[in-house]
Design an enzyme around this catalytic site. Structure first.
Site, PDB file in Angstrom:
ATOM      1  N   GLY A  18       0.827  -1.202   0.000  1.00  0.00           N
ATOM      2  CA  GLY A  18       0.000   0.000   0.000  1.00  0.00           C
ATOM      3  C   GLY A  18       0.864   1.255   0.000  1.00  0.00           C
ATOM      4  O   GLY A  18       1.627   1.481   0.934  1.00  0.00           O
TER       5      GLY A  18
ATOM      6  N   GLY B  96      -0.316   4.340   0.047  1.00  0.00           N
ATOM      7  CA  GLY B  96      -1.174   5.467   0.442  1.00  0.00           C
ATOM      8  C   GLY B  96      -0.431   6.303   1.473  1.00  0.00           C
ATOM      9  O   GLY B  96       0.800   6.287   1.559  1.00  0.00           O
TER      10      GLY B  96
ATOM     11  N   GLU C  29     -19.055  17.731   1.262  1.00  0.00           N
ATOM     12  CA  GLU C  29     -18.238  18.360   0.217  1.00  0.00           C
ATOM     13  C   GLU C  29     -18.817  18.092  -1.169  1.00  0.00           C
ATOM     14  O   GLU C  29     -18.898  18.999  -2.005  1.00  0.00           O
ATOM     15  CB  GLU C  29     -16.786  17.874   0.349  1.00  0.00           C
TER      16      GLU C  29
ATOM     17  N   ALA D 137      -6.093  10.893   7.077  1.00  0.00           N
ATOM     18  CA  ALA D 137      -4.724  10.840   6.550  1.00  0.00           C
ATOM     19  C   ALA D 137      -3.647  11.100   7.618  1.00  0.00           C
ATOM     20  O   ALA D 137      -2.658  10.356   7.677  1.00  0.00           O
ATOM     21  CB  ALA D 137      -4.604  11.816   5.387  1.00  0.00           C
TER      22      ALA D 137
HETATM   23  C1  FAD Z   1     -13.273  10.800  -0.572  1.00  0.00           C
HETATM   24  C2  FAD Z   1     -12.369  10.819   0.613  1.00  0.00           C
HETATM   25  C3  FAD Z   1     -12.090  12.019   1.229  1.00  0.00           C
HETATM   26  C4  FAD Z   1     -11.246  12.054   2.336  1.00  0.00           C
HETATM   27  N1  FAD Z   1     -10.979  13.268   2.910  1.00  0.00           N
HETATM   28  C5  FAD Z   1     -10.089  13.333   3.919  1.00  0.00           C
HETATM   29  C6  FAD Z   1      -9.713  14.582   4.462  1.00  0.00           C
HETATM   30  O1  FAD Z   1     -10.213  15.634   4.040  1.00  0.00           O
HETATM   31  N2  FAD Z   1      -8.784  14.598   5.461  1.00  0.00           N
HETATM   32  C7  FAD Z   1      -8.221  13.450   5.920  1.00  0.00           C
HETATM   33  O2  FAD Z   1      -7.348  13.519   6.791  1.00  0.00           O
HETATM   34  N3  FAD Z   1      -8.574  12.247   5.451  1.00  0.00           N
HETATM   35  C8  FAD Z   1      -9.486  12.155   4.457  1.00  0.00           C
HETATM   36  N4  FAD Z   1      -9.851  10.945   3.950  1.00  0.00           N
HETATM   37  C9  FAD Z   1      -9.342   9.720   4.584  1.00  0.00           C
HETATM   38  C10 FAD Z   1      -7.914   9.428   4.160  1.00  0.00           C
HETATM   39  O3  FAD Z   1      -7.786   9.516   2.768  1.00  0.00           O
HETATM   40  C11 FAD Z   1      -7.558   8.035   4.671  1.00  0.00           C
HETATM   41  O4  FAD Z   1      -7.712   8.007   6.054  1.00  0.00           O
HETATM   42  C12 FAD Z   1      -6.114   7.692   4.302  1.00  0.00           C
HETATM   43  O5  FAD Z   1      -5.974   7.635   2.910  1.00  0.00           O
HETATM   44  C13 FAD Z   1      -5.724   6.367   4.929  1.00  0.00           C
HETATM   45  O6  FAD Z   1      -4.410   6.081   4.552  1.00  0.00           O
HETATM   46  P1  FAD Z   1      -3.960   4.566   4.361  1.00  0.00           P
HETATM   47  O7  FAD Z   1      -2.501   4.607   4.095  1.00  0.00           O
HETATM   48  O8  FAD Z   1      -4.455   3.740   5.478  1.00  0.00           O
HETATM   49  O9  FAD Z   1      -4.752   4.072   3.078  1.00  0.00           O
HETATM   50  P2  FAD Z   1      -4.826   4.676   1.614  1.00  0.00           P
HETATM   51  O10 FAD Z   1      -4.277   6.049   1.567  1.00  0.00           O
HETATM   52  O11 FAD Z   1      -6.212   4.444   1.160  1.00  0.00           O
HETATM   53  O12 FAD Z   1      -3.826   3.757   0.802  1.00  0.00           O
HETATM   54  C14 FAD Z   1      -4.047   2.390   0.621  1.00  0.00           C
HETATM   55  C15 FAD Z   1      -3.221   1.930  -0.562  1.00  0.00           C
HETATM   56  O13 FAD Z   1      -3.241   0.520  -0.599  1.00  0.00           O
HETATM   57  C16 FAD Z   1      -3.427   0.083  -1.918  1.00  0.00           C
HETATM   58  N5  FAD Z   1      -4.050  -1.241  -1.868  1.00  0.00           N
HETATM   59  C17 FAD Z   1      -5.262  -1.557  -1.370  1.00  0.00           C
HETATM   60  N6  FAD Z   1      -5.490  -2.884  -1.494  1.00  0.00           N
HETATM   61  C18 FAD Z   1      -4.380  -3.403  -2.081  1.00  0.00           C
HETATM   62  C19 FAD Z   1      -4.003  -4.724  -2.471  1.00  0.00           C
HETATM   63  N7  FAD Z   1      -4.825  -5.770  -2.296  1.00  0.00           N
HETATM   64  N8  FAD Z   1      -2.808  -4.896  -3.050  1.00  0.00           N
HETATM   65  C20 FAD Z   1      -1.960  -3.850  -3.261  1.00  0.00           C
HETATM   66  N9  FAD Z   1      -2.279  -2.584  -2.903  1.00  0.00           N
HETATM   67  C21 FAD Z   1      -3.468  -2.364  -2.315  1.00  0.00           C
HETATM   68  C22 FAD Z   1      -4.325   1.140  -2.525  1.00  0.00           C
HETATM   69  O14 FAD Z   1      -4.219   1.144  -3.938  1.00  0.00           O
HETATM   70  C23 FAD Z   1      -3.792   2.412  -1.886  1.00  0.00           C
HETATM   71  O15 FAD Z   1      -2.772   3.005  -2.652  1.00  0.00           O
HETATM   72  C24 FAD Z   1     -10.685  10.858   2.842  1.00  0.00           C
HETATM   73  C25 FAD Z   1     -10.980   9.647   2.224  1.00  0.00           C
HETATM   74  C26 FAD Z   1     -11.808   9.629   1.120  1.00  0.00           C
HETATM   75  C27 FAD Z   1     -12.105   8.322   0.446  1.00  0.00           C
END
Ligand code: FAD
Length: 420
Positions: free
Chosen positions: A9, A11, A169, A314
């Site tokens: 991931g 992200g 939003e 995030a």
């Molecule tokens: C529409 C929207 C608006 C948001 N607005 C805000 C905001 O204003 N402020 C804020 O702080 N947070 C916001 N968030 C929440 C924030 O984006 C998440 O909390 C954050 O992205 C979580 O980070 P993460 O690293 O856990 O996952 P993510 O950033 O979602 O990253 C996960 C990664 O894992 C990869 N992945 C998933 N499954 C697999 C797999 N099986 N194999 C390989 N790769 C995989 C995905 O492609 C992705 O790149 C928002 C979320 C959304 C959906």
């Protein structure tokens, strides 16, 4: 052999872990099913024709190009062989690890009604955003040619399910698009008559904000022309529209912003999980019984915010990625003491159209245009790269000054059970 850290991931959490390991004596392999890191907080602006996809996403390989110890792999993970310490990919690939960081995020969930997804797309990926943009813009196009008044009214009705930040939003931006940006472009319809209906099952929108900020957001959205329906759960989504409470509402576009479900990471590694599929992790973010596996971000849950669950946002994912990187560095130096993670909350933000926002920093609350500017500056600051910061700032200033949106494009087709 150099210690091999595999991060699944790219992200917010996964990238923060990779950044935190810069200079450490490790090899890193970062695996993602997409080739880009996505700035999800601005995704709704792609969905509502404000920003272009390339302004909020960056190729992971390019971001990490200067880190010679990092290998980037494009691939979907489908399992983890915890006994033999191997990550299993969908295409049969296998990647061995010494330490594994699972950071695969979450997706929207339909409360057991996955059959609603084709009619009510959620917003999580760039494809979701362009699907939403296409459906919204096509609905206006079809309404322009529709002679039947009832059918035209349905084409000009936009339903958003869920009154959290994303629902607020989306509805504010669609209302501005319909009521302020599009009217002079159409000849047979008055886009100012479009209905934007935000349906929230709870007693108020923005439940994670204080009551006064939520009331302010409610009034601001209504000023933009959004109809808000509270206390009514959606019971049905179909090609006809929605049923909420006992009421049917004919609508061509339904957008889902209600509920999330974690990635399958907990299941891959056989870990205990909560109802939303989030892995229940130890205080140091390791998987129970597996100190070599960390689970972070939206795909894990932990009560590390003064005893409360860490929110799925995030900054939380980034803090966890940084924490895990530090733990790995200490372990490499021979210090294996448990380092509990503690979340530091810097605030909640949500924007309402292009002139107002609400921000709750805890110690101070800001709303209105000042909050909007703070929100904008914060988001520009967190974007990656000078070029993108300038491009987004310019797009916003242009829209602010002229009301015209450049990303007004209908692209790609889609497979769905109804014509659009
Ligand atoms: C529409 C929207 C608006 C948001 N607005 C805000 C905001 O204003 N402020 C804020 O702080 N947070 C916001 N968030 C929440 C924030 O984006 C998440 O909390 C954050 O992205 C979580 O980070 P993460 O690293 O856990 O996952 P993510 O950033 O979602 O990253 C996960 C990664 O894992 C990869 N992945 C998933 N499954 C697999 C797999 N099986 N194999 C390989 N790769 C995989 C995905 O492609 C992705 O790149 C928002 C979320 C959304 C959906």
């Amino acid at each position: 052999m150099t210690h091999h850290v595999v991060i699944v991931g790219a992200g917010f959490g996964g990238l923060a872990a990779a950044q935190g390991l810069a200079g450490a004596d490790v090899r890193i392999t970062i695996i993602d099913q997409r080739n880009h890191h996505l700035f999800q907080p601005l995704l709704y602006q792609v969905g509502t024709a404000t920003l272009a996809t390339s302004e909020i996403a960056w190729p992971v390989r390019h971001l990490l190009r200067k880190r010679k110890e990092v290998t980037t792999l494009l691939g979907a993970v489908t399992g983890v062989d915890t006994e033999n310490r191997k990550v299993l990919l969908e295409d049969g690939g296998i990647v061995a690890y010494d330490t594994l960081i699972l950071a695969t995020g979450a997706r929207h969930a339909y409360f057991g009604h996955d059959e609603w997804e084709p009619f009510a797309p959620g917003l999580k990926t760039l494809e979701d955003a362009t699907t939403i943009r296409r459906r919204v813009l096509l609905s206006f196009e079809r309404a322009e040619r529709e002679a039947d008044p009832a059918r035209r009214a349905a084409l000009l009705t936009f339903v958003i399910v869920g009154g959290g930040p994303t629902g607020v939003e989306l509805s504010g931006a669609i209302a501005e698009l319909a009521h302020q940006n599009l009217p002079e472009e159409y000849r047979h319809i008055d886009t100012r008559k479009a209905r934007v209906v935000l349906i929230e099952a709870g007693p108020r929108i923005l439940p994670s904000f204080t009551e006064d900020l939520s009331a302010y957001a409610h009034a601001s959205l209504e000023r933009l022309g959004v109809e808000i329906q509270l206390g009514q759960a959606v019971r049905e989504c179909s090609d006809q529209g929605v049923i909420y409470g006992d009421q049917p509402l004919a609508a061509n576009v339904i957008l889902w912003a209600a509920g999330v479900r974690a990635s399958a990471a907990a299941a891959w590694a056989g870990l205990p999980a909560d109802n939303a599929g989030r892995a229940l992790v130890e205080p140091d973010l390791t998987a129970p019984g597996h100190p070599e596996i960390f689970v972070i971000g939206d795909t894990a849950t932990i009560n590390a915010w003064h005893g409360k669950p860490v929110p799925g946002i995030a900054p939380a994912a980034k803090q966890q990625g940084t924490h895990v990187a530090r733990t790995i560095r200490m372990r490499l130096r021979g210090n294996t003491a448990q380092r509990p993670f503690r979340y530091r909350h810097s605030g909640n933000l949500a924007t309402i159209g292009k002139r107002a926002a609400v921000i709750d920093f805890g110690w101070i609350k800001v709303r209105g245009w000042l909050a909007w500017w703070l929100w904008g500056l914060a988001h520009i600051y967190f974007l990656i790269g000078v070029r993108n910061r300038l491009a987004v700032a310019l797009s916003w200033l242009w829209i602010y000054a002229t009301g015209s949106r450049s990303a007004h494009l209908i692209t790609q087709g889609e497979q769905r059970p109804r014509p659009n």
